[in-house]
Design a protein around this motif. Structure first.
Motif, PDB file in Angstrom:
ATOM      1  N   PRO A 139       0.825  -1.214   0.000  1.00  6.69           N
ATOM      2  CA  PRO A 139       0.000   0.000   0.000  1.00  6.69           C
ATOM      3  C   PRO A 139       0.854   1.256   0.000  1.00  6.69           C
ATOM      4  N   GLU A 140       0.328   2.336  -0.613  1.00  6.06           N
ATOM      5  CA  GLU A 140       1.108   3.574  -0.688  1.00  6.06           C
ATOM      6  C   GLU A 140       1.261   4.201   0.687  1.00  6.06           C
ATOM      7  N   LEU A 141       0.163   4.634   1.254  1.00  8.80           N
ATOM      8  CA  LEU A 141       0.260   5.384   2.508  1.00  8.80           C
ATOM      9  C   LEU A 141       0.380   4.437   3.690  1.00  8.80           C
ATOM     10  N   MET A 142       1.101   4.902   4.719  1.00  6.56           N
ATOM     11  CA  MET A 142       1.254   4.105   5.940  1.00  6.56           C
ATOM     12  C   MET A 142       0.407   4.788   7.011  1.00  6.56           C
ATOM     13  N   ASP A 143      -0.899   4.506   6.974  1.00  2.08           N
ATOM     14  CA  ASP A 143      -1.766   5.263   7.867  1.00  2.08           C
ATOM     15  C   ASP A 143      -2.357   4.450   9.006  1.00  2.08           C
TER      16      ASP A 143
ATOM     17  N   SER B 188      20.608   2.756   9.419  1.00  2.00           N
ATOM     18  CA  SER B 188      20.399   3.119   8.004  1.00  2.00           C
ATOM     19  C   SER B 188      20.259   4.631   7.812  1.00  2.00           C
ATOM     20  N   HIS B 189      19.433   5.284   8.609  1.00  3.11           N
ATOM     21  CA  HIS B 189      19.193   6.721   8.382  1.00  3.11           C
ATOM     22  C   HIS B 189      20.400   7.583   8.750  1.00  3.11           C
ATOM     23  N   GLY B 190      21.210   7.065   9.674  1.00  2.19           N
ATOM     24  CA  GLY B 190      22.380   7.843  10.092  1.00  2.19           C
ATOM     25  C   GLY B 190      23.354   8.100   8.953  1.00  2.19           C
TER      26      GLY B 190
ATOM     27  N   LEU C 287      10.665  14.276   0.743  1.00  2.00           N
ATOM     28  CA  LEU C 287       9.433  13.688   0.194  1.00  2.00           C
ATOM     29  C   LEU C 287       9.121  12.381   0.921  1.00  2.00           C
ATOM     30  N   GLY C 288       7.899  12.245   1.421  1.00  2.00           N
ATOM     31  CA  GLY C 288       7.511  11.044   2.167  1.00  2.00           C
ATOM     32  C   GLY C 288       8.282  10.959   3.471  1.00  2.00           C
ATOM     33  N   CYS C 289       8.212  12.044   4.236  1.00  2.00           N
ATOM     34  CA  CYS C 289       9.075  12.185   5.429  1.00  2.00           C
ATOM     35  C   CYS C 289       8.678  11.248   6.571  1.00  2.00           C
ATOM     36  N   GLY C 290       7.448  10.709   6.547  1.00  2.00           N
ATOM     37  CA  GLY C 290       7.027   9.795   7.606  1.00  2.00           C
ATOM     38  C   GLY C 290       7.114  10.443   8.978  1.00  2.00           C
TER      39      GLY C 290
ATOM     40  N   VAL D 256       7.076  16.375   3.668  1.00  2.00           N
ATOM     41  CA  VAL D 256       5.700  16.151   3.209  1.00  2.00           C
ATOM     42  C   VAL D 256       5.385  14.656   3.254  1.00  2.00           C
ATOM     43  N   ASP D 257       4.146  14.359   3.657  1.00  2.89           N
ATOM     44  CA  ASP D 257       3.706  12.964   3.706  1.00  2.89           C
ATOM     45  C   ASP D 257       2.177  12.974   3.629  1.00  2.89           C
ATOM     46  N   GLY D 258       1.628  11.905   3.084  1.00  2.00           N
ATOM     47  CA  GLY D 258       0.173  11.821   2.967  1.00  2.00           C
ATOM     48  C   GLY D 258      -0.481  11.110   4.129  1.00  2.00           C
ATOM     49  N   SER D 259       0.293  10.685   5.125  1.00  2.00           N
ATOM     50  CA  SER D 259      -0.281   9.930   6.245  1.00  2.00           C
ATOM     51  C   SER D 259      -0.394  10.810   7.489  1.00  2.00           C
ATOM     52  N   THR D 260      -1.618  11.034   7.924  1.00  2.00           N
ATOM     53  CA  THR D 260      -1.857  11.841   9.132  1.00  2.00           C
ATOM     54  C   THR D 260      -1.198  11.186  10.346  1.00  2.00           C
TER      55      THR D 260
ATOM     56  N   ASN E 207       0.893  17.944   5.238  1.00  2.00           N
ATOM     57  CA  ASN E 207       0.155  16.760   4.807  1.00  2.00           C
ATOM     58  C   ASN E 207      -0.150  16.901   3.316  1.00  2.00           C
ATOM     59  N   ARG E 208       0.555  16.165   2.504  1.00  2.00           N
ATOM     60  CA  ARG E 208       0.375  16.229   1.043  1.00  2.00           C
ATOM     61  C   ARG E 208       0.479  14.827   0.463  1.00  2.00           C
ATOM     62  N   TYR E 209      -0.431  14.542  -0.442  1.00  2.00           N
ATOM     63  CA  TYR E 209      -0.397  13.282  -1.167  1.00  2.00           C
ATOM     64  C   TYR E 209       0.295  13.538  -2.512  1.00  2.00           C
ATOM     65  N   LEU E 210       1.347  12.840  -2.770  1.00  2.00           N
ATOM     66  CA  LEU E 210       2.150  13.054  -3.987  1.00  2.00           C
ATOM     67  C   LEU E 210       1.647  12.175  -5.133  1.00  2.00           C
ATOM     68  N   PRO E 211       1.719  12.653  -6.360  1.00  2.00           N
ATOM     69  CA  PRO E 211       2.262  13.946  -6.782  1.00  2.00           C
ATOM     70  C   PRO E 211       1.309  15.089  -6.432  1.00  2.00           C
TER      71      PRO E 211
ATOM     72  N   CYS F  23      14.756  12.037  -0.299  1.00  2.00           N
ATOM     73  CA  CYS F  23      13.602  11.147  -0.289  1.00  2.00           C
ATOM     74  C   CYS F  23      14.101   9.753   0.084  1.00  2.00           C
ATOM     75  N   ASN F  24      13.663   9.261   1.235  1.00  2.00           N
ATOM     76  CA  ASN F  24      14.125   7.939   1.665  1.00  2.00           C
ATOM     77  C   ASN F  24      12.951   6.976   1.766  1.00  2.00           C
ATOM     78  N   SER F  25      13.089   5.842   1.095  1.00  2.00           N
ATOM     79  CA  SER F  25      12.171   4.727   1.284  1.00  2.00           C
ATOM     80  C   SER F  25      10.735   5.049   0.870  1.00  2.00           C
ATOM     81  N   LEU F  26      10.598   5.858  -0.166  1.00  2.00           N
ATOM     82  CA  LEU F  26       9.257   6.173  -0.687  1.00  2.00           C
ATOM     83  C   LEU F  26       9.045   5.534  -2.061  1.00  2.00           C
ATOM     84  N   LEU F  27      10.109   5.446  -2.857  1.00  2.00           N
ATOM     85  CA  LEU F  27       9.950   5.005  -4.247  1.00  2.00           C
ATOM     86  C   LEU F  27       9.207   3.667  -4.330  1.00  2.00           C
TER      87      LEU F  27
HETATM   88  C1  LIG Z   1       8.683   3.681   4.473  1.00  2.00           C
HETATM   89  S1  LIG Z   1       8.051   5.221   4.948  1.00  2.00           S
HETATM   90  C2  LIG Z   1       9.506   6.207   4.947  1.00  2.00           C
HETATM   91  C3  LIG Z   1       9.376   7.413   5.825  1.00  2.00           C
HETATM   92  C4  LIG Z   1      10.634   8.281   5.936  1.00  2.00           C
HETATM   93  N1  LIG Z   1      11.072   8.769   4.646  1.00  2.00           N
HETATM   94  C5  LIG Z   1      11.744   7.529   6.604  1.00  2.00           C
HETATM   95  O1  LIG Z   1      12.717   7.209   5.934  1.00  2.00           O
HETATM   96  O2  LIG Z   1      11.624   7.251   7.805  1.00  2.00           O
HETATM   97  C6  LIG Z   1       7.196   5.805   3.487  1.00  2.00           C
HETATM   98  C7  LIG Z   1       6.351   7.042   3.743  1.00  2.00           C
HETATM   99  O3  LIG Z   1       5.850   7.538   2.505  1.00  2.00           O
HETATM  100  C8  LIG Z   1       4.496   7.925   2.669  1.00  2.00           C
HETATM  101  N2  LIG Z   1       3.836   7.886   1.353  1.00  2.00           N
HETATM  102  C9  LIG Z   1       3.646   6.811   0.563  1.00  2.00           C
HETATM  103  N3  LIG Z   1       3.060   7.163  -0.584  1.00  2.00           N
HETATM  104  C10 LIG Z   1       2.868   8.509  -0.521  1.00  2.00           C
HETATM  105  C11 LIG Z   1       2.300   9.463  -1.405  1.00  2.00           C
HETATM  106  N4  LIG Z   1       1.804   9.120  -2.608  1.00  2.00           N
HETATM  107  N5  LIG Z   1       2.274  10.762  -1.019  1.00  2.00           N
HETATM  108  C12 LIG Z   1       2.775  11.146   0.183  1.00  2.00           C
HETATM  109  N6  LIG Z   1       3.326  10.277   1.068  1.00  2.00           N
HETATM  110  C13 LIG Z   1       3.382   8.978   0.716  1.00  2.00           C
HETATM  111  C14 LIG Z   1       3.954   6.930   3.663  1.00  2.00           C
HETATM  112  O4  LIG Z   1       2.786   7.415   4.303  1.00  2.00           O
HETATM  113  C15 LIG Z   1       5.123   6.770   4.622  1.00  2.00           C
HETATM  114  O5  LIG Z   1       5.073   7.699   5.667  1.00  2.00           O
END
Ligand SMILES: C[S@@+](CC[C@H](N)C(=O)[O-])C[C@H]1O[C@@H](n2cnc3c(N)ncnc32)[C@H](O)[C@@H]1O
Length: 225
Positions: free
Chosen positions: A7-11, A27-29, A50-53, A73-77, A100-104, A118-122
């Protein structure tokens, strides 16, 4: 192995809470260092994550570069609620804003950031070319763009071994997400194809360890996507 999307969003609340409580230092360090090695001139400006979680990378990046401000920015409240708490506790409210933004998101693409991370969003994107386009469109011409993600392993057995090795004491929800993310991740070849399709063929893709790649480059001038 075949890609299995996740699933896209982690809500989910439990998922967000587990992310916020986890220790991502291994990993993030490394992420500020990956950026600095590739863009040694960059020291100041406005950076978007992008997708800051839960803002773990955002906070690490702001600490590593004291002259920047950041927008996450992230789409998950649910993720953003933990992110806002984390930013406040880090004392970085004046330098980090979370949206709070849903990409694109077309509005984001008018904002000409000085750098994009942008980490771990692709791997969450069914159409990953869109995310590469978003990264370039929301950058100033010549701005650094750095994207990090998992590399899809060769088989389910390899994925299980990686989870055992790298997440042995993780709570079940994080173990579940980790294995799902490895199945949803793209291969280096697929990422290179995405970059060509996005009009960013000169961006290198470096495999930096057994789990991750870094895709990076400078946003082209007159980029239209
Ligand atoms: C695996 S987490 C990574 C979070 C953060 N970048 C990190 O490294 O800790 C992926 C994040 O991307 C967000 N996300 C996924 N698809 C998205 C979209 N289309 N628009 C905005 N956020 C999105 C999810 O809600 C989640 O918070």
């Amino acid at each position: 192995m075949e890609r299995i999307p996740e699933p896209e969003l982690m809500d989910e609340q439990e998922q967000a809470a587990a992310y916020a409580a986890a220790d991502w230092s291994e990993s993030h360090g490394k992420i500020p260092g990956y950026f600095r090695e590739r863009f040694p001139q960059f020291t100041r400006g406005r950076v978007v994550d992008l997708g800051c979680g839960t803002a773990d990378v955002t906070v690490r990046f702001a600490r590593a570069f004291p002259d920047i401000t950041m927008v996450g920015v992230d789409g998950s409240t649910a993720m953003l609620a933990f992110g806002r708490r984390h930013v406040r506790q880090a004392g970085l409210d004046s330098r980090i804003t979370l949206e709070n933004r849903y990409l694109p998101d077309a509005a984001l693409e008018t904002r000409s950031f000085d750098a994009v991370i942008c980490n771990s969003l692709l791997h969450h994107f069914a159409d990953p070319v869109t995310l590469w386009r978003t990264a370039a469109l929301c950058s100033k011409p010549g701005a650094p763009v750095l994207m990090i993600d998992l590399v899809r392993p060769a088989s389910h057995a390899v994925a299980v071994g990686l989870v055992k090795e790298h997440a042995k004491d993780a709570p079940p929800v994080l173990e579940r997400d980790f294995i799902a993310s490895l199945h949803a991740a793209y291969t280096i070849d697929e990422v290179q194809q995405q970059l060509r399709a996005a009009g960013l063929p000169s961006f290198p893709v470096d495999q930096v360890d057994e789990l991750h790649f870094v895709g990076w480059g400078l946003a082209p001038a007159d980029y239209r996507g």
